[in-house]
Design a protein around this motif. Structure first.
Motif, short mmCIF file in Angstrom:
data_model
loop_
_atom_site.label_atom_id
_atom_site.label_comp_id
_atom_site.label_asym_id
_atom_site.label_seq_id
_atom_site.Cartn_x
_atom_site.Cartn_y
_atom_site.Cartn_z
N UNK A 151 0.84 -1.19 0.00
CA UNK A 151 0.00 0.00 0.00
C UNK A 151 0.87 1.25 0.00
N UNK A 152 0.40 2.27 -0.69
CA UNK A 152 1.17 3.51 -0.75
C UNK A 152 1.33 4.12 0.64
N UNK A 153 2.34 4.93 0.80
CA UNK A 153 2.45 5.75 1.99
C UNK A 153 1.39 6.85 1.84
N UNK A 154 0.62 7.13 2.90
CA UNK A 154 -0.45 8.13 2.76
C UNK A 154 0.02 9.45 2.15
N UNK A 155 1.29 9.79 2.34
CA UNK A 155 1.81 11.06 1.79
C UNK A 155 1.73 11.07 0.26
N UNK A 156 1.75 9.86 -0.33
CA UNK A 156 1.88 9.81 -1.79
C UNK A 156 0.66 9.25 -2.49
N UNK A 157 -0.45 9.12 -1.76
CA UNK A 157 -1.53 8.38 -2.38
C UNK A 157 -2.22 9.10 -3.52
N UNK A 158 -2.03 10.41 -3.62
CA UNK A 158 -2.63 11.10 -4.77
C UNK A 158 -1.66 11.22 -5.95
N UNK A 159 -0.45 10.73 -5.77
CA UNK A 159 0.55 10.91 -6.84
C UNK A 159 0.37 9.90 -7.96
N UNK A 160 0.14 10.41 -9.15
CA UNK A 160 0.21 9.52 -10.31
C UNK A 160 0.87 10.25 -11.47
N UNK A 161 1.59 9.48 -12.28
CA UNK A 161 2.41 10.09 -13.33
C UNK A 161 1.55 10.93 -14.28
N UNK A 162 0.32 10.47 -14.58
CA UNK A 162 -0.51 11.20 -15.55
C UNK A 162 -0.86 12.59 -15.01
N UNK A 163 -1.22 12.68 -13.72
CA UNK A 163 -1.58 13.98 -13.14
C UNK A 163 -0.36 14.89 -13.08
N UNK A 164 0.79 14.30 -12.85
CA UNK A 164 2.02 15.10 -12.77
C UNK A 164 2.35 15.72 -14.13
N UNK A 165 2.15 14.95 -15.19
CA UNK A 165 2.41 15.48 -16.54
C UNK A 165 1.47 16.65 -16.83
N UNK A 166 0.23 16.48 -16.42
CA UNK A 166 -0.78 17.53 -16.64
C UNK A 166 -0.39 18.79 -15.86
N UNK A 167 -0.02 18.59 -14.59
CA UNK A 167 0.37 19.73 -13.75
C UNK A 167 1.60 20.43 -14.34
N UNK A 168 2.55 19.62 -14.83
CA UNK A 168 3.76 20.19 -15.41
C UNK A 168 3.41 21.03 -16.64
N UNK A 169 2.40 20.60 -17.40
CA UNK A 169 2.04 21.35 -18.61
C UNK A 169 1.45 22.71 -18.25
N UNK A 170 0.95 22.86 -17.01
CA UNK A 170 0.46 24.17 -16.55
C UNK A 170 1.50 24.89 -15.70
N UNK A 171 2.72 24.36 -15.74
CA UNK A 171 3.82 24.97 -15.01
C UNK A 171 3.59 24.96 -13.49
N UNK A 172 2.88 23.98 -13.00
CA UNK A 172 2.59 23.88 -11.56
C UNK A 172 3.82 23.46 -10.76
N UNK A 173 3.73 23.63 -9.46
CA UNK A 173 4.85 23.28 -8.57
C UNK A 173 4.88 21.76 -8.37
N UNK A 174 6.00 21.15 -8.78
CA UNK A 174 6.10 19.68 -8.74
C UNK A 174 6.98 19.21 -7.60
N UNK A 175 7.47 20.16 -6.78
CA UNK A 175 8.55 19.79 -5.86
C UNK A 175 8.15 18.74 -4.82
N UNK A 176 6.86 18.63 -4.49
CA UNK A 176 6.46 17.61 -3.50
C UNK A 176 6.16 16.28 -4.19
N UNK A 177 6.22 16.25 -5.49
CA UNK A 177 5.77 15.05 -6.23
C UNK A 177 6.87 14.26 -6.90
N UNK A 178 7.83 15.01 -7.45
CA UNK A 178 8.93 14.33 -8.16
C UNK A 178 10.26 14.92 -7.72
N UNK A 179 11.32 14.13 -7.79
CA UNK A 179 12.64 14.66 -7.44
C UNK A 179 13.09 15.73 -8.43
N UNK A 180 14.06 16.57 -8.03
CA UNK A 180 14.48 17.68 -8.89
C UNK A 180 14.92 17.26 -10.29
#
Ligand code: ADP
Length: 181
Positions: free
Chosen positions: A130-159
């Motif tokens: 089971x995921x660590x509760x800190x990361x349960x909303x993290x999915x690669x597809x949402x991260x790509x979408x957020x990145x396309x809007x220039x959102x802050x990714x620092x809590x989701x992916x490494x630098x």
């Protein structure tokens, strides 16, 4: 089932495989790696090449990102696989396949996949983490979408992943020329 076959899996020298698309790797994936490498003697993180789906990152780029991230872990190695995962696992002496689960929909998908893999090779066991509760909303597809809007990714992916995402999503944005006035 015999006790002998069960105890063979819980022996001290069990090698496990953690396969996925990793397009791109996230802190959720890294958390699973961190925990699994503490349980198994050796962990093979495997970028599964999906011929039906072209990702944002080429498989070789995902491999490179993971190699950089996992370099400090001596019992972890990173691989590319363009064959069936169970065949890869067997040919590398891995008896356990690790998969992360975030939610009930994840679980039903992962459960069906594990049944299919069991049918293909009954000697390989799937273990769900089971995921660590800190990361349960993290999915690669949402991260790509957020990145396309220039959102802050620092809590989701490494630098290194965030830096690699920026030029990709800039190109992607440019190709979707805005139609608003
Ligand atoms: P796939 O396309 O094989 O599902 P992913 O890269 O999306 O590949 O995921 C690989 C594995 O990591 C899967 O078992 C997935 O459920 C798990 N995973 C992905 N994100 C997380 C997260 N935030 N927490 C725990 N497990 C995760």
């Amino acid at each position: 089932m015999t006790l002998g076959s069960a105890s063979a899996i819980v022996g001290p020298m069990v090698k496990a495989i953690f396969p996925g698309s990793f397009d791109p790797p996230t802190y959720g994936h890294l958390n699973i790696v961190e925990r699994a490498r503490g349980i198994f003697e050796e962990l093979l993180v495997v970028v599964a090449v999906n011929k039906q789906k072209s990702g944002l990152f080429a498989p070789e780029e995902r491999l490179e990102l993971l190699q950089t991230l996992l370099e400090p872990y001596k019992n972890v190695s990173v691989h590319l696989c363009d064959t069936l995962i169970v065949n890869f696992a067997r040919s590398h002496g891995c008896r356990v396949l690790v998969r992360g689960v975030r939610s009930v929909p994840d679980f039903s998908y992962e459960f069906e996949l594990s049944i299919m893999n069991k049918g293909l090779d009954p000697s390989i066991e799937t273990i769900f983490m089971p995921t660590d509760p800190k990361y349960f909303v993290l999915r690669s597809s949402a991260i790509k979408e957020l990145a396309s809007f220039d959102g802050d990714l620092s809590a989701m992916v490494p630098p290194n992943v965030a830096a690699a995402l920026r030029p990709k999503t800039t190109l992607w944005n440019a190709s979707q020329a805005p139609s608003c006035q």
